[in-house]
Structure formats: C-alpha cells, structure tokens
Scaffold this motif. Structure first.
Motif, PDB file in Angstrom:
ATOM      1  N   PHE A  83       2.333 -29.495   0.719  1.00 16.47           N
ATOM      2  CA  PHE A  83       3.378 -30.067   0.106  1.00 16.47           C
ATOM      3  C   PHE A  83       3.413 -31.587   0.109  1.00 16.47           C
ATOM      4  O   PHE A  83       4.164 -32.156  -0.320  1.00 16.47           O
ATOM      5  CB  PHE A  83       4.905 -29.684   0.661  1.00 16.47           C
ATOM      6  CG  PHE A  83       5.200 -28.340   0.283  1.00 16.47           C
ATOM      7  CD1 PHE A  83       4.510 -27.277  -0.553  1.00 16.47           C
ATOM      8  CD2 PHE A  83       6.456 -27.589   0.731  1.00 16.47           C
ATOM      9  CE1 PHE A  83       4.627 -26.013  -0.580  1.00 16.47           C
ATOM     10  CE2 PHE A  83       6.949 -26.446   0.465  1.00 16.47           C
ATOM     11  CZ  PHE A  83       5.797 -25.631  -0.212  1.00 16.47           C
ATOM     12  N   PRO A 119      11.203 -33.286  -6.523  1.00 12.53           N
ATOM     13  CA  PRO A 119       9.855 -32.652  -6.798  1.00 12.53           C
ATOM     14  C   PRO A 119       9.449 -33.138  -8.120  1.00 12.53           C
ATOM     15  O   PRO A 119      10.536 -33.300  -8.895  1.00 12.53           O
ATOM     16  CB  PRO A 119      10.166 -31.058  -6.725  1.00 12.53           C
ATOM     17  CG  PRO A 119      11.593 -31.101  -6.996  1.00 12.53           C
ATOM     18  CD  PRO A 119      12.103 -32.439  -6.348  1.00 12.53           C
ATOM     19  N   PHE A 123       3.567 -32.557  -8.203  1.00 16.75           N
ATOM     20  CA  PHE A 123       3.713 -31.359  -7.146  1.00 16.75           C
ATOM     21  C   PHE A 123       3.399 -29.852  -7.735  1.00 16.75           C
ATOM     22  O   PHE A 123       2.877 -29.164  -7.168  1.00 16.75           O
ATOM     23  CB  PHE A 123       5.078 -31.527  -6.570  1.00 16.75           C
ATOM     24  CG  PHE A 123       5.567 -30.592  -5.471  1.00 16.75           C
ATOM     25  CD1 PHE A 123       4.352 -30.268  -4.473  1.00 16.75           C
ATOM     26  CD2 PHE A 123       6.681 -30.294  -5.230  1.00 16.75           C
ATOM     27  CE1 PHE A 123       4.901 -29.321  -3.500  1.00 16.75           C
ATOM     28  CE2 PHE A 123       7.098 -29.529  -4.051  1.00 16.75           C
ATOM     29  CZ  PHE A 123       6.045 -29.092  -3.116  1.00 16.75           C
ATOM     30  N   GLN A 124       4.102 -29.863  -8.954  1.00 23.94           N
ATOM     31  CA  GLN A 124       3.857 -28.750  -9.652  1.00 23.94           C
ATOM     32  C   GLN A 124       2.316 -28.201 -10.033  1.00 23.94           C
ATOM     33  O   GLN A 124       1.811 -27.266  -9.859  1.00 23.94           O
ATOM     34  CB  GLN A 124       4.570 -28.711 -11.132  1.00 23.94           C
ATOM     35  CG  GLN A 124       4.584 -27.286 -11.836  1.00 23.94           C
ATOM     36  CD  GLN A 124       5.777 -27.141 -12.716  1.00 23.94           C
ATOM     37  OE1 GLN A 124       6.681 -27.120 -12.125  1.00 23.94           O
ATOM     38  NE2 GLN A 124       5.411 -26.644 -14.066  1.00 23.94           N
ATOM     39  N   VAL A 133       8.743 -26.887 -10.132  1.00 19.90           N
ATOM     40  CA  VAL A 133       9.602 -28.009  -9.698  1.00 19.90           C
ATOM     41  C   VAL A 133      10.930 -27.277  -9.876  1.00 19.90           C
ATOM     42  O   VAL A 133      11.889 -27.766  -8.868  1.00 19.90           O
ATOM     43  CB  VAL A 133       9.457 -29.059 -10.807  1.00 19.90           C
ATOM     44  CG1 VAL A 133      10.685 -29.899 -10.759  1.00 19.90           C
ATOM     45  CG2 VAL A 133       8.251 -29.919 -10.736  1.00 19.90           C
ATOM     46  N   PHE A 136      11.413 -24.749  -6.957  1.00 24.85           N
ATOM     47  CA  PHE A 136      11.691 -25.593  -5.534  1.00 24.85           C
ATOM     48  C   PHE A 136      12.905 -26.520  -5.360  1.00 24.85           C
ATOM     49  O   PHE A 136      13.547 -26.260  -4.382  1.00 24.85           O
ATOM     50  CB  PHE A 136      10.489 -26.683  -5.630  1.00 24.85           C
ATOM     51  CG  PHE A 136      10.368 -27.516  -4.195  1.00 24.85           C
ATOM     52  CD1 PHE A 136       9.841 -26.907  -2.953  1.00 24.85           C
ATOM     53  CD2 PHE A 136      11.146 -28.742  -4.099  1.00 24.85           C
ATOM     54  CE1 PHE A 136       9.759 -27.608  -1.876  1.00 24.85           C
ATOM     55  CE2 PHE A 136      11.001 -29.437  -2.966  1.00 24.85           C
ATOM     56  CZ  PHE A 136      10.331 -28.944  -1.618  1.00 24.85           C
ATOM     57  N   PRO A 142      14.332 -29.424   0.251  1.00 24.75           N
ATOM     58  CA  PRO A 142      13.354 -30.450  -0.272  1.00 24.75           C
ATOM     59  C   PRO A 142      12.611 -31.173   1.020  1.00 24.75           C
ATOM     60  O   PRO A 142      11.445 -31.856   0.428  1.00 24.75           O
ATOM     61  CB  PRO A 142      14.205 -31.552  -0.927  1.00 24.75           C
ATOM     62  CG  PRO A 142      15.684 -31.177  -0.077  1.00 24.75           C
ATOM     63  CD  PRO A 142      15.659 -29.721   0.324  1.00 24.75           C
TER      64      PRO A 142
END
Length: 219
Positions: A83, A119, A123-124, A133, A136, A142
C-alpha cells in the motif's frame, strides 16, 4: 504489545501513466534499521511531492490487522509495503489514533499523527482492482501519516507506545469518513487550547469545509 512489523522504503521508481510519469509507491521491507529524520526514512523518496512527502507526511503507517482484512476481501496477499506504507504495524489502532497523537517507537523515535491517507489513481493502478479508490475509501481504513517530533532509528520488532493524546476525539477514521464542521470546530478549539498543532493538510481541509455553502454545512 504494539510493534513495528516491517519497515519499508522505495525499491525502485516505476513507470506510471499519471502526470509525473513515475511513482515511488513500490515500497518493500528492509532488514536493517533505518534513520528517520524530519522528511522521512533514510533511503525513501516520493515521486509526486505535491501530494506525498514533506514534514507532515514524513511517514505513512498501515496496520497489519487492516491489511489482513483486505487480504481476505480481495483473496490475495497484502505484503508489507504494497500500500506504499513505510511502517506496517500491529497491536495499535492506527485508524483510531487521534489527530495529534504521539507515538514513541523504539528507544529514540517519536512520531505525531497528522492526517489520513487519501487514496489516489496511482494507488488504484498499483492494486489493479476495479474501483479501488472508492472501495478503499468506503471501507474507512486509510492508515495514518505522521510527522517526526524526534528523529531516531526504526527497525522491525520495535515497540510502539502511545505517549500522548490530545483528547479531542477526532480520529484518523472519523475525519477520513466524515469530516464536517463539528469536527473542524473541535480541532480548531483544541489547537487554540494548545493541545494539538494542525498540519497544513488539515488546515486546508478545514478551510474547504468552512467555504461550503451554508446549506451544505453539516449541522
């Protein structure tokens, strides 16, 4: 005992289709102890410094317990660093931490909880999960950014101790999932009383709440 399960820094910059062209989200565990200074861990970098890094986002922590939740939800391993976190923790409620809460880690290091992680599309792309996104964000786990109050070294197995809490009750999770005028007022009052020093990101978020049209302000 609350502890650091893994310490992670960037392994390599990866090509990314975002505006910067590369991403430093590829964090992986290291075996050795690392020095942590006001801008983060030795050997770590951020590619997009507009939204990542800086003194108020020097360290990103994510809990092993929350990673285990996602591992079950997604049917895949969530190894430390996936992550983009610097610290994978266990035994401490990262999302339940109050804004301004301080952690002592090991013998020297002291960190302060500043704000939740937001996010992003990078990140996606990293996760390659549909609607990641939103998914999450909707789950409300988070993880927390932290600033460095006192520099020191950190390594896997270090104990984490909560050494102070401001007592205002606004947590990483509550702000991330429901930031509103009431919580903003609570944080501003706590700052005036000297119980917390709000990071720039929190001040900007509060200003956005204050600038909402009257009908949109939470009662």
């Amino acid at each position: 005992m609350a502890e650091v399960r893994a310490v992670c820094v960037v392994e390599q910059l990866l090509h990314d289709s975002g505006v910067v062209g590369v991403t430093a989200i590829d964090k992986r565990p290291v075996e050795k102890r690392l020095r942590v200074r006001p801008l983060g861990l030795h050997g770590d970098v951020q590619a997009n410094r507009k939204h990542h890094g800086g003194a108020s986002k020097a360290v990103y922590a994510y809990a092993e317990e929350d990673a285990a939740f996602w591992a079950e939800e997604l049917g895949r391993d969530i190894p430390a660093g996936l992550f983009g976190e610097n610290l994978r923790t266990s035994g401490i409620d990262v999302n339940g931490a109050e804004i301004g809460e301080r952690w002592a880690i090991g013998d020297e290091l002291v960190l302060e909880v500043t704000c939740p992680r937001t996010p992003c599309s990078t990140f996606q792309r990293r996760m390659r999960e549909p609607h990641w996104v939103k998914r999450f964000a909707d789950e409300g786990r988070p993880g927390a950014y932290l600033s460095v109050v006192k520099s020191g070294s950190v390594g896997a197995g270090d104990e984490i101790r909560v050494v102070s809490r401001p007592g205002h009750g606004v947590t990483i999770a509550s702000w991330f999932s429901g930031a509103d005028a009431a919580q903003a007022e609570t944080l501003e009052r706590a700052e005036k009383e000297g119980r917390v020093h709000l990071a720039r990101e929190m001040r900007e978020a509060i200003e956005k709440i204050r600038s909402r049209p009257l009908l949109a302000i939470d009662k």
